[in-house]
Design a protein around this motif. Sequence first.
Motif, PDB file in Angstrom:
ATOM      1  N   UNK A  71       0.747  -1.062  -0.065  1.00 17.80           N
ATOM      2  CA  UNK A  71       0.133  -0.152   0.393  1.00 17.80           C
ATOM      3  C   UNK A  71       0.996   0.983   0.112  1.00 17.80           C
ATOM      4  N   UNK A  72       0.552   2.413  -0.572  1.00 21.08           N
ATOM      5  CA  UNK A  72       1.091   3.863  -0.077  1.00 21.08           C
ATOM      6  C   UNK A  72       0.548   4.643   0.074  1.00 21.08           C
ATOM      7  N   UNK A  73       1.246   5.143   1.281  1.00 15.68           N
ATOM      8  CA  UNK A  73      -0.208   6.080   1.616  1.00 15.68           C
ATOM      9  C   UNK A  73       0.587   7.114   2.035  1.00 15.68           C
ATOM     10  N   UNK A  74       0.250   8.731   2.782  1.00 13.82           N
ATOM     11  CA  UNK A  74       0.875   9.249   2.782  1.00 13.82           C
ATOM     12  C   UNK A  74       1.294   9.334   4.637  1.00 13.82           C
ATOM     13  N   UNK A  75       2.617   9.538   4.153  1.00 12.46           N
ATOM     14  CA  UNK A  75       3.138   9.266   5.612  1.00 12.46           C
ATOM     15  C   UNK A  75       4.306  10.793   6.456  1.00 12.46           C
ATOM     16  N   UNK A  76       4.724  11.843   5.178  1.00  6.81           N
ATOM     17  CA  UNK A  76       5.014  13.450   6.449  1.00  6.81           C
ATOM     18  C   UNK A  76       3.866  14.341   6.253  1.00  6.81           C
ATOM     19  N   UNK A  77       3.977  15.441   6.610  1.00 10.61           N
ATOM     20  CA  UNK A  77       3.292  16.305   6.588  1.00 10.61           C
ATOM     21  C   UNK A  77       3.835  17.568   6.987  1.00 10.61           C
ATOM     22  N   UNK A  78       4.651  17.016   7.624  1.00 11.71           N
ATOM     23  CA  UNK A  78       5.766  18.244   8.839  1.00 11.71           C
ATOM     24  C   UNK A  78       7.481  18.203   7.126  1.00 11.71           C
ATOM     25  N   UNK A  79       7.373  19.615   7.447  1.00 13.28           N
ATOM     26  CA  UNK A  79       9.189  19.098   6.502  1.00 13.28           C
ATOM     27  C   UNK A  79       9.111  20.618   7.130  1.00 13.28           C
ATOM     28  N   UNK A  80      10.765  20.052   7.741  1.00 10.65           N
ATOM     29  CA  UNK A  80      11.437  21.090   8.412  1.00 10.65           C
ATOM     30  C   UNK A  80      11.936  22.231   6.618  1.00 10.65           C
ATOM     31  N   UNK A  81      12.599  23.622   6.676  1.00 11.77           N
ATOM     32  CA  UNK A  81      12.644  24.249   6.212  1.00 11.77           C
ATOM     33  C   UNK A  81      14.357  24.761   6.356  1.00 11.77           C
ATOM     34  N   UNK A  82      14.782  24.351   7.571  1.00 11.83           N
ATOM     35  CA  UNK A  82      16.355  24.741   7.631  1.00 11.83           C
ATOM     36  C   UNK A  82      17.059  23.721   8.251  1.00 11.83           C
ATOM     37  N   UNK A  83      18.386  23.623   8.081  1.00 11.09           N
ATOM     38  CA  UNK A  83      19.464  23.247   8.980  1.00 11.09           C
ATOM     39  C   UNK A  83      19.177  23.566  10.553  1.00 11.09           C
ATOM     40  N   UNK A  84      19.241  24.951  10.793  1.00 13.65           N
ATOM     41  CA  UNK A  84      19.093  24.746  11.895  1.00 13.65           C
ATOM     42  C   UNK A  84      18.123  25.046  12.695  1.00 13.65           C
ATOM     43  N   UNK A  85      17.104  24.963  12.122  1.00 11.73           N
ATOM     44  CA  UNK A  85      15.521  25.971  12.986  1.00 11.73           C
ATOM     45  C   UNK A  85      15.567  26.589  12.607  1.00 11.73           C
ATOM     46  N   UNK A  86      16.184  27.763  12.236  1.00  9.68           N
ATOM     47  CA  UNK A  86      15.351  28.885  12.244  1.00  9.68           C
ATOM     48  C   UNK A  86      14.827  29.037  11.039  1.00  9.68           C
ATOM     49  N   UNK A  87      14.021  28.241  10.551  1.00  6.95           N
ATOM     50  CA  UNK A  87      12.474  29.308   9.791  1.00  6.95           C
ATOM     51  C   UNK A  87      11.928  28.058  10.255  1.00  6.95           C
ATOM     52  N   UNK A  88      10.744  28.017  10.551  1.00 11.65           N
ATOM     53  CA  UNK A  88       9.122  27.565  10.823  1.00 11.65           C
ATOM     54  C   UNK A  88       9.886  25.872   9.675  1.00 11.65           C
ATOM     55  N   UNK A  89       8.808  25.446  10.371  1.00  7.65           N
ATOM     56  CA  UNK A  89       8.475  24.159   9.535  1.00  7.65           C
ATOM     57  C   UNK A  89       7.327  24.239   8.041  1.00  7.65           C
ATOM     58  N   UNK A  90       7.703  23.656   7.309  1.00  2.09           N
ATOM     59  CA  UNK A  90       5.921  23.763   6.228  1.00  2.09           C
ATOM     60  C   UNK A  90       5.245  22.478   6.456  1.00  2.09           C
ATOM     61  N   UNK A  91       3.841  22.736   6.573  1.00  2.00           N
ATOM     62  CA  UNK A  91       3.659  21.645   6.702  1.00  2.00           C
ATOM     63  C   UNK A  91       2.261  21.302   5.456  1.00  2.00           C
TER      64      UNK A  91
END
Length: 575
Positions: free
Chosen positions: A65-85
Motif C-alpha cells: 500500500x502507498x500512503x501519506x506518511x509525512x506532513x511536517x517538513x523542516x525548511x532549514x538545517x538549524x531550525x531558524x525557519x518555521x516548518x512547512x506543513x
Amino acid sequence: MAATGISSSIDVNKLEGVTYNNYFVSEANLKYVPPYLRDTAETTEEVRCPTKGIWPTWLEGTFVRIGAGRFTIPLSEDGSKPNAILQHFFDGLGILHKFRMSNGQVHYSSRHTAEGVARKAKKNGFVQTTMFGPNANTPLKDAQDPCSALFGAQQSMFFPTEFVAPDEVNMNVVPRRSMHLPPDKNPYSRGVASEAPETEEILIHTDFNMLQVCDAKTLAPKRLLTYAEIDPQLKGYGICAHPPKDRQRGQTFNTIISEDGVMSVFALDIKAKPAKVLWKTALPCAPCYIHSLAMSDKFVVFIRNPLHMDVSDMTKQVMNMIEYEPESPTQFFVLDKMTGAHISTFNGNGFMFFHSVNGYDYVDPVTNETNIHVDLCCYKGTYVTYREYNLSNIADPAAPFQQGTLVRYELADVLKGDPSKPGLATTAAAINGVPSELPRIAKSASMQPGYRYVYFTAGNAGASPATEVPMGRLGNGLKVVQAAVFGSLAKSDWQTGTFIRWQPENGESCPCEPVFIARPGARDEDDGIVLTIVCNRKGTHSILVALDGKTFKEIARADMPQVYGLGPHGSFIEA
C-alpha cells in the motif's frame, strides 16, 4: 466557521450551498488531526507481526500500500525557519507499506519514498512539490523571508523539467507490479534495472505524467520517469492514476493531454520488453481532470468528468483550480480496444466520479445489440469533493462529507456508428442506501458479465464508536460530529441489490480500501479474504485485518509496529 484561535485567516468556501473549511493548520494544531494523517514512522527492517485468529495458509504473496506518511517538513538545517506543513490528505509525502504473507504468518516493513522532496526543502528553504491544499510555504511570509516566500508561492503544481533523483517527486496514489521499461538515462537513478520487474520491482502511479520505480524487497526508490521515456508521443500531462489492466492480453490503457491541449487515450503493451505504445487516439472533447478509465473485454471507455483544470493562476490551490462545468454532460467515449478507433459517444447527467468499478460488454438477447455496462462510484456534479480533504476541514468539518453512490450505466448499441451523434447513457442499476468509494472486485470478475460483488469503503467521516482518536475535535457538537475519515466497509451484490456492512469494534477506526484476494482454485466469486487496515483505539498503532469474503466477518488480524499513514490504494502481488 472555524473555532477561534486556530487560524488568523479563515476562509469558508462555498459551492452550490455546500461549505467546507479551508485555512492553514499550524504545526501546533496538527494534534487535532487523526494520527493516520500526521507524520508516521517507517519500519525499514522487516518484522514479524503478532497475529490473532487464523491466517489462511494458502495466502502467499505481498500486500503493498502507498500512503501519506509525512506532513511536517523542516525548511532549514538549524531550525531558524518555521516548518512547512502540508495541508491536504493528497499532499502527504509517500510512504510504502509492505506485508509479506507466508505459511499463516505476516511480516511487515515500510519506507518513506519522497525523502528527496524534504531534502530539497531543507536546502532551498521552501517546499517544491504539487499541492492540492493551501501552500505549505505560507508561514514563510510571517517569518519575513521574502525570497523563499516568493519562490515557494510561485507554483501549486510542480513538474520536473530535468533529471531528478528517484525520491524527489511525491508519488502516493497506486502501487502495482512493475514492467519492463526503456533503458534508464537518468544519472540520479539508484540500483540496477531488474530482469524480472514483475516480481522484483513496484511501480507507483499518480495523477500526472510520472512513474516511480521502487525495489520490491527493500522498498527503496530506484527511478523516476515519464511516459515520454516509453514513447516520445506520450509527452504531455493529465495522466490518470488508475490505468485499467487487461491481464489476459497484457495491456494497460491511459489518458494524456498534449502540450497543445489535445486529450487522447493510449494503449500500452506491458508484456513487451520494453513496454511499447499500441495505439493513441485523440478525443473530440476539451481536456478535463480524470482519475480512472473503464474497460470491457472489447472496448475502452473514457468518461469525461465535467471538470477542468484552470491553470491561469499557478499560485492557486490545485483543488481550487479544478472547476465544475454546470452546462456540460458527463460524456462516455467508447473506443475499440484492439485498434483505438472511436466508435460511439454517450452523454450522462452531469455527475462526477473518482473511481470506476468494472465494465463489461454483452449482446442484448432481445435487440441483438452490443451494449456496455459501466459501474462507477458517482457524486453530484455540482460539488468538487477534493475540497473536503484539507486538514482544516478534517479537524474542523463545516458540513457532512459528500457521499458517493454505486451506479451501473448502460451504453446501448455501441456499434451503431457515427460517434459524432451522442446517445444517452442510462441508469441500469444502483446500490442505494450505502455510500460507496474505493471500490474493489475479484480479479476473476474483471470484465465479466453477471459479476456480483463489489467491496468498498461505506461512507466518509462515519461513526467509529468508542475511539479515542476522533476527527472533528474542533467542532462545537452542534454541527458535524465525525469519528473517522472512513467509517465502515461494505460488500454489495448486483444480483440482489443488497449490501452488508462491516464496522470496526472496540474503538478501532478508519478502515481503508478493502482488497479482495481469491482462494486458489475458488469457484465462487467471493471465495477468498478481504484485507483492510484499521487504527487502534488510542491511535498508537494500526492493525491489518482479514475478513471472510463470503460472510464479511473478521477471521484474523496482525498488529503493525506503527501507525499506517492513510493512503487510498494497495495491491496484492501473488508469490
